[in-house]
Scaffold this motif. Structure first.
Motif, PDB file in Angstrom:
ATOM      1  N   THR A   1      29.199 101.983  21.373  1.00  8.58           N
ATOM      2  CA  THR A   1      29.249 103.389  21.754  1.00  8.58           C
ATOM      3  C   THR A   1      30.536 104.059  21.322  1.00  8.58           C
ATOM      4  O   THR A   1      30.540 105.225  20.938  1.00  8.58           O
ATOM      5  N   THR A   2      31.651 103.331  21.371  1.00  4.59           N
ATOM      6  CA  THR A   2      32.920 103.893  20.910  1.00  4.59           C
ATOM      7  C   THR A   2      32.843 104.154  19.406  1.00  4.59           C
ATOM      8  O   THR A   2      33.305 105.196  18.922  1.00  4.59           O
ATOM      9  N   LEU A   3      32.240 103.222  18.681  1.00  2.00           N
ATOM     10  CA  LEU A   3      32.093 103.391  17.238  1.00  2.00           C
ATOM     11  C   LEU A   3      31.282 104.647  16.933  1.00  2.00           C
ATOM     12  O   LEU A   3      31.649 105.464  16.110  1.00  2.00           O
ATOM     13  N   PHE A   4      30.193 104.798  17.658  1.00  2.00           N
ATOM     14  CA  PHE A   4      29.358 105.958  17.462  1.00  2.00           C
ATOM     15  C   PHE A   4      30.100 107.238  17.775  1.00  2.00           C
ATOM     16  O   PHE A   4      29.929 108.253  17.120  1.00  2.00           O
ATOM     17  N   TYR A   5      30.912 107.194  18.825  1.00  2.00           N
ATOM     18  CA  TYR A   5      31.700 108.375  19.221  1.00  2.00           C
ATOM     19  C   TYR A   5      32.625 108.805  18.099  1.00  2.00           C
ATOM     20  O   TYR A   5      32.829 109.985  17.864  1.00  2.00           O
ATOM     21  N   ARG A   6      33.190 107.820  17.399  1.00  2.00           N
ATOM     22  CA  ARG A   6      34.124 108.122  16.312  1.00  2.00           C
ATOM     23  C   ARG A   6      33.420 108.670  15.086  1.00  2.00           C
ATOM     24  O   ARG A   6      34.011 109.373  14.270  1.00  2.00           O
ATOM     25  N   MET A   7      32.155 108.317  14.926  1.00  2.00           N
ATOM     26  CA  MET A   7      31.473 108.743  13.703  1.00  2.00           C
ATOM     27  C   MET A   7      31.156 110.220  13.747  1.00  2.00           C
ATOM     28  O   MET A   7      30.862 110.774  14.783  1.00  2.00           O
ATOM     29  N   ASN A   8      31.172 110.817  12.579  1.00  2.00           N
ATOM     30  CA  ASN A   8      30.729 112.208  12.539  1.00  2.00           C
ATOM     31  C   ASN A   8      29.218 112.236  12.377  1.00  2.00           C
ATOM     32  O   ASN A   8      28.581 111.219  12.154  1.00  2.00           O
ATOM     33  N   LYS A   9      28.652 113.443  12.455  1.00  2.00           N
ATOM     34  CA  LYS A   9      27.190 113.558  12.504  1.00  2.00           C
ATOM     35  C   LYS A   9      26.454 112.824  11.404  1.00  2.00           C
ATOM     36  O   LYS A   9      25.494 112.110  11.653  1.00  2.00           O
ATOM     37  N   THR A  10      26.900 113.020  10.162  1.00  2.00           N
ATOM     38  CA  THR A  10      26.163 112.437   9.039  1.00  2.00           C
ATOM     39  C   THR A  10      26.165 110.918   9.098  1.00  2.00           C
ATOM     40  O   THR A  10      25.133 110.279   8.927  1.00  2.00           O
ATOM     41  N   VAL A  11      27.341 110.346   9.376  1.00  2.00           N
ATOM     42  CA  VAL A  11      27.410 108.890   9.431  1.00  2.00           C
ATOM     43  C   VAL A  11      26.534 108.359  10.563  1.00  2.00           C
ATOM     44  O   VAL A  11      25.826 107.369  10.406  1.00  2.00           O
ATOM     45  N   LYS A  12      26.576 109.097  11.711  1.00  3.89           N
ATOM     46  CA  LYS A  12      25.759 108.685  12.851  1.00  3.89           C
ATOM     47  C   LYS A  12      24.291 108.607  12.451  1.00  3.89           C
ATOM     48  O   LYS A  12      23.600 107.653  12.776  1.00  3.89           O
ATOM     49  N   LEU A  13      23.856 109.645  11.762  1.00  4.03           N
ATOM     50  CA  LEU A  13      22.454 109.699  11.345  1.00  4.03           C
ATOM     51  C   LEU A  13      22.126 108.524  10.435  1.00  4.03           C
ATOM     52  O   LEU A  13      21.145 107.811  10.615  1.00  4.03           O
ATOM     53  N   LEU A  14      22.998 108.308   9.445  1.00  3.18           N
ATOM     54  CA  LEU A  14      22.797 107.222   8.501  1.00  3.18           C
ATOM     55  C   LEU A  14      22.670 105.889   9.208  1.00  3.18           C
ATOM     56  O   LEU A  14      21.769 105.104   8.934  1.00  3.18           O
ATOM     57  N   VAL A  15      23.599 105.659  10.150  1.00  2.00           N
ATOM     58  CA  VAL A  15      23.603 104.364  10.833  1.00  2.00           C
ATOM     59  C   VAL A  15      22.395 104.214  11.751  1.00  2.00           C
ATOM     60  O   VAL A  15      21.736 103.181  11.760  1.00  2.00           O
ATOM     61  N   SER A  16      22.082 105.260  12.511  1.00  2.00           N
ATOM     62  CA  SER A  16      20.962 105.126  13.459  1.00  2.00           C
ATOM     63  C   SER A  16      19.645 104.869  12.774  1.00  2.00           C
ATOM     64  O   SER A  16      18.785 104.195  13.298  1.00  2.00           O
ATOM     65  N   ILE A  17      19.500 105.432  11.587  1.00  2.00           N
ATOM     66  CA  ILE A  17      18.261 105.185  10.857  1.00  2.00           C
ATOM     67  C   ILE A  17      18.414 103.983   9.962  1.00  2.00           C
ATOM     68  O   ILE A  17      17.582 103.087   9.926  1.00  2.00           O
ATOM     69  N   GLY A  18      19.519 103.950   9.252  1.00  2.00           N
ATOM     70  CA  GLY A  18      19.744 102.901   8.262  1.00  2.00           C
ATOM     71  C   GLY A  18      19.802 101.499   8.824  1.00  2.00           C
ATOM     72  O   GLY A  18      19.195 100.578   8.282  1.00  2.00           O
ATOM     73  N   ALA A  19      20.529 101.317   9.921  1.00  2.00           N
ATOM     74  CA  ALA A  19      20.702  99.953  10.448  1.00  2.00           C
ATOM     75  C   ALA A  19      19.380  99.309  10.852  1.00  2.00           C
ATOM     76  O   ALA A  19      19.076  98.212  10.404  1.00  2.00           O
ATOM     77  N   PRO A  20      18.586  99.960  11.702  1.00  2.16           N
ATOM     78  CA  PRO A  20      17.300  99.336  12.052  1.00  2.16           C
ATOM     79  C   PRO A  20      16.434  99.102  10.828  1.00  2.16           C
ATOM     80  O   PRO A  20      15.837  98.047  10.676  1.00  2.16           O
ATOM     81  N   VAL A  21      16.379 100.110   9.957  1.00  2.00           N
ATOM     82  CA  VAL A  21      15.561  99.960   8.753  1.00  2.00           C
ATOM     83  C   VAL A  21      16.007  98.739   7.955  1.00  2.00           C
ATOM     84  O   VAL A  21      15.197  97.918   7.526  1.00  2.00           O
ATOM     85  N   PHE A  22      17.311  98.636   7.797  1.00  2.43           N
ATOM     86  CA  PHE A  22      17.811  97.509   7.009  1.00  2.43           C
ATOM     87  C   PHE A  22      17.488  96.176   7.661  1.00  2.43           C
ATOM     88  O   PHE A  22      16.935  95.273   7.031  1.00  2.43           O
ATOM     89  N   PHE A  23      17.820  96.062   8.944  1.00  2.00           N
ATOM     90  CA  PHE A  23      17.666  94.765   9.579  1.00  2.00           C
ATOM     91  C   PHE A  23      16.228  94.379   9.876  1.00  2.00           C
ATOM     92  O   PHE A  23      15.878  93.218   9.880  1.00  2.00           O
ATOM     93  N   LEU A  24      15.411  95.388  10.178  1.00  2.00           N
ATOM     94  CA  LEU A  24      14.052  95.048  10.576  1.00  2.00           C
ATOM     95  C   LEU A  24      13.049  95.091   9.433  1.00  2.00           C
ATOM     96  O   LEU A  24      11.984  94.514   9.523  1.00  2.00           O
ATOM     97  N   ILE A  25      13.394  95.815   8.390  1.00  2.00           N
ATOM     98  CA  ILE A  25      12.415  95.944   7.311  1.00  2.00           C
ATOM     99  C   ILE A  25      12.940  95.361   6.003  1.00  2.00           C
ATOM    100  O   ILE A  25      12.381  94.423   5.460  1.00  2.00           O
ATOM    101  N   VAL A  26      14.047  95.931   5.550  1.00  2.00           N
ATOM    102  CA  VAL A  26      14.546  95.533   4.231  1.00  2.00           C
ATOM    103  C   VAL A  26      14.943  94.064   4.165  1.00  2.00           C
ATOM    104  O   VAL A  26      14.511  93.318   3.283  1.00  2.00           O
ATOM    105  N   LEU A  27      15.792  93.665   5.096  1.00  2.00           N
ATOM    106  CA  LEU A  27      16.311  92.296   5.051  1.00  2.00           C
ATOM    107  C   LEU A  27      15.217  91.232   5.122  1.00  2.00           C
ATOM    108  O   LEU A  27      15.208  90.296   4.322  1.00  2.00           O
ATOM    109  N   PRO A  28      14.303  91.360   6.069  1.00  2.00           N
ATOM    110  CA  PRO A  28      13.240  90.348   6.124  1.00  2.00           C
ATOM    111  C   PRO A  28      12.457  90.245   4.820  1.00  2.00           C
ATOM    112  O   PRO A  28      12.099  89.150   4.379  1.00  2.00           O
ATOM    113  N   ILE A  29      12.211  91.399   4.209  1.00  4.96           N
ATOM    114  CA  ILE A  29      11.446  91.372   2.951  1.00  4.96           C
ATOM    115  C   ILE A  29      12.209  90.613   1.878  1.00  4.96           C
ATOM    116  O   ILE A  29      11.701  89.716   1.223  1.00  4.96           O
ATOM    117  N   ILE A  30      13.502  90.996   1.737  1.00  3.72           N
ATOM    118  CA  ILE A  30      14.330  90.308   0.736  1.00  3.72           C
ATOM    119  C   ILE A  30      14.422  88.829   1.070  1.00  3.72           C
ATOM    120  O   ILE A  30      14.266  87.964   0.228  1.00  3.72           O
TER     121      ILE A  30
END
Lengths: 243, 288, 122
Positions: A157-186
């Motif tokens: 939560t502290t990390l998220f607090y430090r992030m600005n809007k764009t990074v927050k968006l990227l991480v909130s969408i990107g991280a789950p997508v990467f770990f749950l979809i992309v990584l398993p496929i690769i």
């Protein structure tokens, strides 16, 4: 010197959440007990566990909520980030120990009525006797799990607090997508699942799950805890107050 | 002791320099007005003093000790700004109780007395307060916490004339009873002019005036008369601007002393603080 | 307090003048306590330092004096002192400006004197 009121405030914020958790847990178990009543009486073997798991999840969420509101309150009242962090750690430790004790007590009580197993029991096949040492280890183990959950939540939560809007968006969408979809496929296509295997082994190493050797487990757990705490503090150190 | 020294502070936001090598001292136990146009850098300066944001250069000392991340220094200061940092679900009463925890000198009965005067029910939750009552809540906390240093960022935001009047009177009474270092940042300059002993004016991230209000008001004056006569009289003086209407010119001057010999047909009069401020901070500034 | 302090004379001077007016009109009697700095500053919504400056001015002129532990009191003979001071300043404050304005309006000396005479007949 600002530490005492800061800690008092942290506990104040924690109290409500913890009470709600336990009321919910007790209600749940009572419900379970009632609905299982029939089964138990007819002699079927019923095993219940999961208070610890629920506690870990609760404490993780607790950690996720532990930053913004308390941080702002501290800033409003002239408390340094250092003291805020120290009071957070103290309250996390207090809550973790408290819940470890309460959960163990609940376990002891429930054992009288049903076959209640804690996660610790399920993992530790090395211990056969239910002596004082066993309970000591169980408390310690719970404490580590709980405080880790809080600190990891706090860090995120502290990390998220430090992030600005764009990074927050990227991480909130990107991280789950990467770990749950992309990584398993690769992983399954290129590495035959070796990556996930490695990640799993990494986690079991740092949480000490893999080792039946208690002291080593504790060392690893302590190291991992120190790491998360450090990361959390680094993120907090230069955090400016945001809207 | 409660002196605030700002030394060579610089703050950048992205590509914009909000404060550029700013140095100023807020004298102990004086009421100082921090004036500046919207976006000039007042709130940034106050946030830097309280450690809510970090400077890119320079340092801030409170009683000769570095203020940054210093509990002892920070415990001397209470600041309220536009942003409500208190949990929204908290009641005013709870917030006051917590203030007492962090500022042990808090006078709780005075707080209740103020709440009464401002018609604020202490049971109300912070989130249910209007803009005006939000300001009132913050004023009550600030005046009753008895911190040696008070930083008030736009304290009368949203307050009606009656409450503004009450605020100034309570502020003066509180300050008179128990002197403290007070910095007020406000847009309502004329209202505050008689209350502030010192004045600091920020323009585009730089301090252009830091002086006693009395001194500044003596230095600024208006010269009115026939246009030609006025031009003659004000030759070589620091002109902030001028207005002309029907052949009569009013020139605004900032000079170290009022002229003694005023020729016939010329009228020299004092300039009010707000007029002085407007002319100093208009984009034009000091003309020759 | 009906203030509307003007912006021409320094504030602290105006405060002193107001107190003097109160003494002259007997509203504030000799040997009575004068308003405190806090009372004055709250009343006029001014900085206490300004109020103090006004009071100090009167103390320097002997109009007020300090009773230790109690506050500021009006000195005996204050009223007389103020009357005298103002009488001395009357010429500069009222007569000279009147003459200047009259000259601007091209009113002769005779006319002014006549106006003053009829002024007394009211």
């Amino acid at each position: 010197m600002r530490f005492k009121p800061a800690l008092k405030y942290q506990i104040y914020e924690a109290k409500k959440q913890i009470i709600i958790f336990y009321i919910a847990a007790i209600l749940f178990y009572t419900l379970m007990a009632i609905s299982m009543g029939g089964l138990i009486n007819s002699g079927a073997r019923v095993t219940i566990s999961g208070l610890e798991a629920a506690s870990i999840i609760f404490l993780f969420v607790f950690g996720l909520n532990s930053h913004k509101s308390a941080f702002h309150m501290m800033m409003a009242n002239g408390v340094s980030r250092k003291t805020f962090f120290r009071s957070f750690l103290a309250s996390a430790a207090a809550v973790s120990i408290g819940m470890a004790v309460i959960n163990s007590l609940i376990g002891v009580i429930l054992k009288q009525f049903i076959d209640y197993r804690t996660i610790f029991e399920q993992l530790r096949h090395g211990y056969t006797a239910y002596g004082a040492a066993f309970f000591g280890m169980e408390l310690l183990w719970q404490f580590y799990c709980y405080i880790s959950a809080v600190i990891v939540g706090h860090f995120i939560t502290t990390l998220f607090y430090r992030m600005n809007k764009t990074v927050k968006l990227l991480v909130s969408i990107g991280a789950p997508v990467f770990f749950l979809i992309v990584l398993p496929i690769i992983d399954s296509n290129l590495f035959d699942g070796a990556v996930y295997n490695a990640i799993g082994r990494f986690f079991s190493y740092i949480s000490g799950l893999h080792s039946q050797n208690a002291p080593i487990s504790i060392c690893l757990k302590s190291a991992s805890l120190a790491l998360w705490t450090g990361l959390s503090y680094i993120t907090l150190r230069r955090a400016p107050v945001k809207a | 002791m409660s002196v605030i020294e700002v030394k060579n502070i610089t703050k950048n936001y992205g590509g914009v320099t909000a404060l550029n090598n700013v140095s100023v001292t807020f004298e102990e136990n004086k009421i100082c007005g921090l004036l500046g146009r919207n976006g000039a850098g007042k709130t940034t300066l106050l946030n830097l003093i309280t450690g809510r944001i970090f400077a890119d250069g320079g340092e801030i000392l409170i009683d000769n000790e570095r203020a940054a991340e210093n509990d002892i220094a920070m415990s001397k200061v209470y600041c309220f700004g536009e942003q409500t940092l208190y949990p929204e679900s908290m009641s005013v009463k709870k917030a006051l109780e917590w203030t007492r925890e962090f500022y042990p000198d808090t006078d709780f009965s005075y707080a209740e007395e103020l709440a009464d005067k401002f018609s604020l029910s202490v049971k109300k939750k912070i989130k249910s307060l209007s803009t005006g009552y939000n300001s009132i809540f913050k004023i009550i906390v600030a005046l009753s916490c008895n911190a040696p240093v008070l930083l008030l960022d736009e304290p009368v935001l949203g307050l009606d004339a009656n409450f503004r009047d009450l605020f100034y009177r309570e502020l003066i009474a509180c300050y008179s009873r128990r002197p403290k270092t007070i910095v007020i940042s406000t847009h309502l300059i004329e209202e505050a002019a008689d209350v502030i002993e010192n004045v600091v004016i920020i323009k585009n991230g730089e301090i252009i005036i830091s002086d006693m209000t009395q001194n500044i008001l003596t230095k600024g004056y208006t010269v009115t008369g026939a246009a030609a006569a006025v031009d003659d009289f004000t030759k070589g003086q620091k002109l902030l601007g001028a207005d002309t209407l029907g052949g009569i010119k009013s020139a605004y001057v900032l000079e170290s002393g009022r002229p003694a010999d005023v020729p016939e047909g010329i009228e020299v009069s004092r300039m009010k603080l707000q007029s002085l401020f407007i002319h100093l901070t208009n984009n034009g500034g000091i003309k020759k | 307090m009906h203030r509307e302090l003007n912006s021409e004379t320094p504030l602290f001077v105006q405060i002193a003048e107001r107190l003097e007016n109160a003494i002259l009109s007997d509203a504030l009697a000799e040997e009575r306590q004068a308003p405190s700095t806090t009372e004055i500053s709250v009343s006029y919504k001014i900085n206490p330092a300004t109020a103090l400056k006004g009071i100090t001015l009167l103390v320097d002129e002997g109009v007020l004096y300090k009773k230790r532990g109690l506050g500021m009191f009006v000195a005996t003979g204050a009223k007389q002192a103020i009357l005298l001071k103002r009488k001395n300043k009357f010429g500069d404050k009222f007569v000279k400006p009147m003459i200047r304005e009259a000259e601007k309006l091209l009113i002769s000396r005779e006319e002014i004197i006549n106006m003053i005479r009829s002024g007394f007949e009211k």
